[in-house]
Design a protein around this motif. Structure first.
Motif, PDB file in Angstrom:
ATOM      1  N   GLY A 140       0.914  -1.224   0.033  1.00 14.91           N
ATOM      2  CA  GLY A 140      -0.089  -0.096  -0.090  1.00 14.91           C
ATOM      3  C   GLY A 140       0.873   1.286  -0.048  1.00 14.91           C
ATOM      4  O   GLY A 140       0.527   2.134  -0.751  1.00 14.91           O
ATOM      5  N   GLY A 141       1.712   1.292   0.737  1.00 15.37           N
ATOM      6  CA  GLY A 141       2.935   2.324   0.667  1.00 15.37           C
ATOM      7  C   GLY A 141       3.617   2.829  -0.698  1.00 15.37           C
ATOM      8  O   GLY A 141       3.526   3.871  -0.910  1.00 15.37           O
ATOM      9  N   ILE A 142       3.730   1.737  -1.085  1.00 12.92           N
ATOM     10  CA  ILE A 142       4.561   1.805  -2.583  1.00 12.92           C
ATOM     11  C   ILE A 142       3.506   2.244  -3.671  1.00 12.92           C
ATOM     12  O   ILE A 142       3.803   3.136  -4.403  1.00 12.92           O
ATOM     13  N   ILE A 143       2.132   1.651  -3.498  1.00 10.97           N
ATOM     14  CA  ILE A 143       1.300   2.075  -4.393  1.00 10.97           C
ATOM     15  C   ILE A 143       0.806   3.604  -4.137  1.00 10.97           C
ATOM     16  O   ILE A 143       0.623   4.219  -5.151  1.00 10.97           O
ATOM     17  N   GLY A 144       0.694   3.847  -2.848  1.00 12.69           N
ATOM     18  CA  GLY A 144       0.199   5.354  -2.601  1.00 12.69           C
ATOM     19  C   GLY A 144       1.460   6.180  -2.911  1.00 12.69           C
ATOM     20  O   GLY A 144       1.075   7.561  -3.329  1.00 12.69           O
ATOM     21  N   ALA A 145       2.735   5.716  -2.776  1.00 15.58           N
ATOM     22  CA  ALA A 145       3.938   6.761  -3.310  1.00 15.58           C
ATOM     23  C   ALA A 145       3.753   6.976  -4.766  1.00 15.58           C
ATOM     24  O   ALA A 145       3.908   8.191  -5.312  1.00 15.58           O
ATOM     25  N   LEU A 146       3.419   5.840  -5.588  1.00 13.44           N
ATOM     26  CA  LEU A 146       3.526   5.956  -6.901  1.00 13.44           C
ATOM     27  C   LEU A 146       2.249   6.904  -7.593  1.00 13.44           C
ATOM     28  O   LEU A 146       2.246   7.462  -8.418  1.00 13.44           O
ATOM     29  N   LEU A 147       1.130   6.838  -6.778  1.00 10.94           N
ATOM     30  CA  LEU A 147      -0.267   7.535  -7.140  1.00 10.94           C
ATOM     31  C   LEU A 147       0.272   9.073  -6.564  1.00 10.94           C
ATOM     32  O   LEU A 147      -0.202   9.900  -7.181  1.00 10.94           O
ATOM     33  N   GLY A 148       1.026   9.455  -5.556  1.00 13.54           N
ATOM     34  CA  GLY A 148       1.342  10.879  -5.130  1.00 13.54           C
ATOM     35  C   GLY A 148       2.179  11.358  -5.922  1.00 13.54           C
ATOM     36  O   GLY A 148       2.263  12.523  -6.127  1.00 13.54           O
ATOM     37  N   THR A 149       3.014  10.894  -6.511  1.00 14.88           N
ATOM     38  CA  THR A 149       4.025  11.371  -7.571  1.00 14.88           C
ATOM     39  C   THR A 149       3.325  11.998  -8.675  1.00 14.88           C
ATOM     40  O   THR A 149       3.632  13.476  -8.812  1.00 14.88           O
ATOM     41  N   PRO A 150       2.531  11.723  -9.541  1.00 14.89           N
ATOM     42  CA  PRO A 150       1.961  12.230 -10.527  1.00 14.89           C
ATOM     43  C   PRO A 150       0.986  13.397 -10.098  1.00 14.89           C
ATOM     44  O   PRO A 150       0.860  14.618 -10.591  1.00 14.89           O
ATOM     45  N   ILE A 151       0.391  12.988  -8.839  1.00 12.97           N
ATOM     46  CA  ILE A 151      -0.590  14.050  -8.249  1.00 12.97           C
ATOM     47  C   ILE A 151       0.193  15.433  -8.046  1.00 12.97           C
ATOM     48  O   ILE A 151      -0.228  16.569  -8.302  1.00 12.97           O
ATOM     49  N   GLY A 152       1.405  14.895  -7.187  1.00 12.95           N
ATOM     50  CA  GLY A 152       2.125  16.174  -6.734  1.00 12.95           C
ATOM     51  C   GLY A 152       2.816  16.837  -7.939  1.00 12.95           C
ATOM     52  O   GLY A 152       2.995  17.996  -8.114  1.00 12.95           O
ATOM     53  N   SER A 153       3.175  16.304  -8.954  1.00 12.85           N
ATOM     54  CA  SER A 153       3.764  16.849 -10.245  1.00 12.85           C
ATOM     55  C   SER A 153       3.025  17.526 -10.749  1.00 12.85           C
ATOM     56  O   SER A 153       3.152  18.641 -11.256  1.00 12.85           O
ATOM     57  N   LEU A 154       1.728  17.156 -10.986  1.00 10.64           N
ATOM     58  CA  LEU A 154       0.546  18.064 -11.585  1.00 10.64           C
ATOM     59  C   LEU A 154       0.186  19.445 -10.726  1.00 10.64           C
ATOM     60  O   LEU A 154       0.165  20.361 -11.514  1.00 10.64           O
ATOM     61  N   LEU A 155       0.116  19.219  -9.529  1.00 10.66           N
ATOM     62  CA  LEU A 155      -0.279  20.322  -8.917  1.00 10.66           C
ATOM     63  C   LEU A 155       1.056  21.474  -8.611  1.00 10.66           C
ATOM     64  O   LEU A 155       0.969  22.581  -8.774  1.00 10.66           O
ATOM     65  N   MET A 156       2.278  20.755  -8.656  1.00  6.49           N
ATOM     66  CA  MET A 156       3.421  21.749  -8.590  1.00  6.49           C
ATOM     67  C   MET A 156       3.662  22.555  -9.900  1.00  6.49           C
ATOM     68  O   MET A 156       3.783  23.794 -10.200  1.00  6.49           O
ATOM     69  N   ALA A 157       3.024  21.667 -11.170  1.00  4.53           N
ATOM     70  CA  ALA A 157       3.150  22.495 -12.457  1.00  4.53           C
ATOM     71  C   ALA A 157       1.949  23.233 -12.432  1.00  4.53           C
ATOM     72  O   ALA A 157       2.507  24.291 -12.884  1.00  4.53           O
TER      73      ALA A 157
END
Length: 234
Positions: A140-157
């Protein structure tokens, strides 16, 4: 080891509000996620439950068409409430945990970073899979980190496109609020300094008025008879 500054008081409350802007944003996001999750899970369940009821009740006999329609709607409503609630609380819980971790890291470190979204996703995914044991926790931690990366990249962009991050805007608002409080404090101090002089001036004015009234009252009193008048009378 680098010492981190303590979390500002504004994350918990402000001088004029019971809850801070960050907590209000977390509440609003949780409510919005709950509504979206209910619609996402409830609407398909409503349609599927209605179709399934119609398919399974072909041989049943109803008193009239209205009775059949009401029965189908009751079955669809049960499916909407049942599956809508399941998706609603899960979505609201996921968004709340994710935003709480991300916002806490932003406030604690006083900056926005992509790593905050990754950590928030990992923590959220681990908590959602903790009932499956250690393997579920790690997965669950790995999947959550993988999901958090594109979300964070989109919001930062998006923040870079707007030219101002959320944290920078909050710092600007906080600075403006502090300057406003400083001006109010200076105004109160100035009023406090002028208050004794104003009170003393008013007391002097009142004293002079009282003295004038006493003098006027004495002048209006009847005169005493003189000594010559007394001798003439004798």
């Amino acid at each position: 080891m680098e010492a981190r500054p303590p979390a500002p008081r504004s994350f918990l409350c402000s001088e004029r509000q019971r809850t801070s802007k960050e907590l209000q944003d977390i509440y609003k996001a949780a409510i919005s996620a709950g509504i979206i999750g209910w619609a996402y899970g409830g609407i398909p369940a409503f349609i599927h439950a209605k179709q399934r009821y119609i398919e399974q009740s072909q041989a049943e006999v109803y008193h009239n068409q209205l009775d059949a329609v009401q029965s189908a709607h009751r079955a669809a409503t049960r499916g909407f409430i049942r599956y809508g609630w399941r998706w609603s609380w899960r979505t609201a819980m996921f968004v709340t945990i994710f935003n709480t971790v991300n916002t806490g890291l932003n406030v604690y470190r006083n900056k926005n970073a992509l790593s905050h979204f990754v950590i928030a996703g990992a923590v959220t995914g681990s908590l959602f899979r903790i009932n499956l044991g250690l393997h579920g926790l790690v997965a669950g931690g790995i999947i959550g980190a993988l999901l958090g990366t594109p979300i964070g990249s989109l919001l930062m962009a998006l923040q870079m496109y707007c030219g101002e991050t959320v944290q920078e805007r909050k710092q600007k608002d906080r600075k403006a609020f502090q300057e406003l409080k400083l001006e109010e404090r200076k105004a109160r101090l100035q009023f406090t300094e002028l208050l004794p002089e104003e009170i003393e001036s008013n007391l002097q004015k009142d004293q002079s008025k009282d003295d004038a009234q006493k003098i006027e009252a004495l002048l209006n009193l009847p005169r005493n008879p003189s000594s010559t008048d007394k001798q003439d009378k004798d």
